[in-house]
Write a protein that holds these residues in place. Sequence first.
Motif, mmCIF file in Angstrom:
data_model
loop_
_atom_site.group_PDB
_atom_site.id
_atom_site.type_symbol
_atom_site.label_atom_id
_atom_site.label_comp_id
_atom_site.label_asym_id
_atom_site.label_seq_id
_atom_site.Cartn_x
_atom_site.Cartn_y
_atom_site.Cartn_z
ATOM 1 N N ALA A 69 0.382 -0.959 -0.050
ATOM 2 C CA ALA A 69 0.079 0.045 -0.134
ATOM 3 C C ALA A 69 1.172 0.933 -0.062
ATOM 4 C CB ALA A 69 -1.015 0.121 1.040
ATOM 5 N N VAL A 70 0.270 2.223 -0.421
ATOM 6 C CA VAL A 70 1.079 3.776 -0.370
ATOM 7 C C VAL A 70 0.359 4.416 0.727
ATOM 8 C CG1 VAL A 70 2.275 3.466 -2.693
ATOM 9 C CG2 VAL A 70 -0.253 4.144 -2.555
ATOM 10 N N LEU A 71 0.915 5.799 1.076
ATOM 11 C CA LEU A 71 0.280 6.570 1.545
ATOM 12 C C LEU A 71 0.796 8.315 0.956
ATOM 13 C CD1 LEU A 71 -0.334 7.167 5.649
ATOM 14 C CD2 LEU A 71 0.202 9.371 3.744
ATOM 15 N N ILE A 72 -0.300 8.768 0.242
ATOM 16 C CA ILE A 72 0.344 9.614 -0.450
ATOM 17 C C ILE A 72 0.097 11.149 0.585
ATOM 18 C CG2 ILE A 72 -0.334 11.090 -2.115
ATOM 19 C CD1 ILE A 72 -1.722 8.610 -4.175
ATOM 20 N N ALA A 73 0.851 11.664 0.704
ATOM 21 C CA ALA A 73 1.192 13.122 1.339
ATOM 22 C C ALA A 73 2.068 14.366 0.565
ATOM 23 C CB ALA A 73 1.977 12.869 2.790
ATOM 24 N N SER A 74 1.719 13.884 -0.581
ATOM 25 C CA SER A 74 2.914 15.044 -2.340
ATOM 26 C C SER A 74 1.992 16.449 -1.863
ATOM 27 C CB SER A 74 2.939 14.394 -2.896
ATOM 28 O OG SER A 74 1.469 13.806 -3.626
ATOM 29 N N PRO A 75 1.878 16.878 -2.506
ATOM 30 C CA PRO A 75 1.984 18.472 -3.091
ATOM 31 C C PRO A 75 0.583 18.190 -3.795
ATOM 32 C CG PRO A 75 3.669 18.236 -3.531
ATOM 33 C CD PRO A 75 4.007 17.208 -2.858
ATOM 34 N N SER A 76 -0.633 18.909 -3.742
ATOM 35 C CA SER A 76 -2.148 18.262 -4.500
ATOM 36 C C SER A 76 -1.899 18.230 -5.533
ATOM 37 C CB SER A 76 -2.596 20.179 -3.295
ATOM 38 O OG SER A 76 -3.011 19.497 -2.478
ATOM 39 N N ALA A 77 -1.137 18.638 -6.235
ATOM 40 C CA ALA A 77 -1.380 18.827 -8.304
ATOM 41 C C ALA A 77 -1.010 17.043 -8.043
ATOM 42 C CB ALA A 77 -0.383 19.357 -8.792
ATOM 43 N N LEU A 78 -0.239 17.028 -7.671
ATOM 44 C CA LEU A 78 0.382 15.376 -7.586
ATOM 45 C C LEU A 78 -0.397 13.657 -6.956
ATOM 46 C CD1 LEU A 78 3.736 15.765 -7.056
ATOM 47 C CD2 LEU A 78 2.919 16.467 -9.216
ATOM 48 N N HIS A 79 -1.464 14.525 -6.101
ATOM 49 C CA HIS A 79 -2.732 13.690 -6.094
ATOM 50 C C HIS A 79 -3.599 12.910 -7.183
ATOM 51 C CE1 HIS A 79 -3.569 15.474 -1.510
ATOM 52 N NE2 HIS A 79 -1.596 15.670 -2.278
ATOM 53 N N THR A 80 -4.400 13.136 -7.830
ATOM 54 C CA THR A 80 -5.002 12.253 -8.595
ATOM 55 C C THR A 80 -3.742 11.142 -9.240
ATOM 56 O OG1 THR A 80 -6.644 14.020 -8.665
ATOM 57 C CG2 THR A 80 -6.470 12.535 -10.975
ATOM 58 N N GLY A 81 -2.626 12.167 -10.202
ATOM 59 C CA GLY A 81 -1.934 10.702 -10.576
ATOM 60 C C GLY A 81 -1.715 9.250 -9.787
#
Length: 337
Positions: A69-81
Amino acid sequence: MDKIKIGSVGLGRLGLRHAENLASKIMGAQLIALCDVDDRKLNDTADRLGVAHRFSDFEAMLKLPELDAVLIASPSALHTGQISSALAAGKHVFTEKPLGVTVEECKAAEKAVEKYPDRVFMIGFMRRFDDSYMYAHEKVISGQIGRPILFRSYSQDPEKFIDGAIAFAPHSGGEFLDMAVHDIDLARWFLQDEPESVYAIGGCYAHPEFAQYKDGDNVSCLMKFRNEAMAFLFAGRTAPHGYNVETEIIGTKGTLRIASVPQKNLVEVLDSHGVRRECSENFLERFSASYVNEVQEFVDSIRYRRKPAVTVYDGTKVSEIAYRCKEAFERGTMLRF
């Protein structure tokens, strides 16, 4: 049962807290990989937390065979991709808000989640996992305050952090999307319905820098829900006393108030300034337990093969409402949904 092996991307303030929680506070989870473009921060954090696998490229991290699994806490513009890539790679996904920086991106994320129904997906609306909010929600759902007729919520950031807010303003999407999304999510959660109209006002009362982005430093909105309940939301960036989140739910048979006096703990300070209660410094302090609880729910959902209550559609709906609030603020008129 084997531990869920997780990789986390993004080591900003919240991403760092999530990484620390995964490394030591989430039962049934093991943090095995970190990803960030800042090599020094990446290596320093990985060394401190004992994480062997380090990546500057998210797609490379997804190729790690043992990753669950991954946890995504990157900049908002990267979330969807990153959501789409991770699901396609067979990984379960937890993402911080927002789901996407536009409604179109949110819809794209929906399609990605729908394409892989066997994967667990969850978005981080942490206030739902705060003990006080959960306790209040149980009372509302069980009918203990009668029919809810008004939801009121304030979110205020400290004035001392205003420089960071101004720097982030070109990319924030506006105060309704950046700050009020949690209040919007709570309104939907407590009132169990969707808004049908909104009127928004506010302005640049202390910091004119926000005006160039058609935003304010303090904004508010009044919404009417389809079930006729009312919701009043206020988001401010200039609180002199500290980080302040308070909520009230008024029903036909009672009223609930959560943190009506903002305080970091139950200590009272008596000194030359008088008697006072100290306020939380920021969201990480106020909702520290919530950030643990929400990721624990994500991990437990994977381990016990269930779907979290917070869905991709919640992320889209909150973004749609936030953008409608922003439009009402910019146009100065009431809008329908």
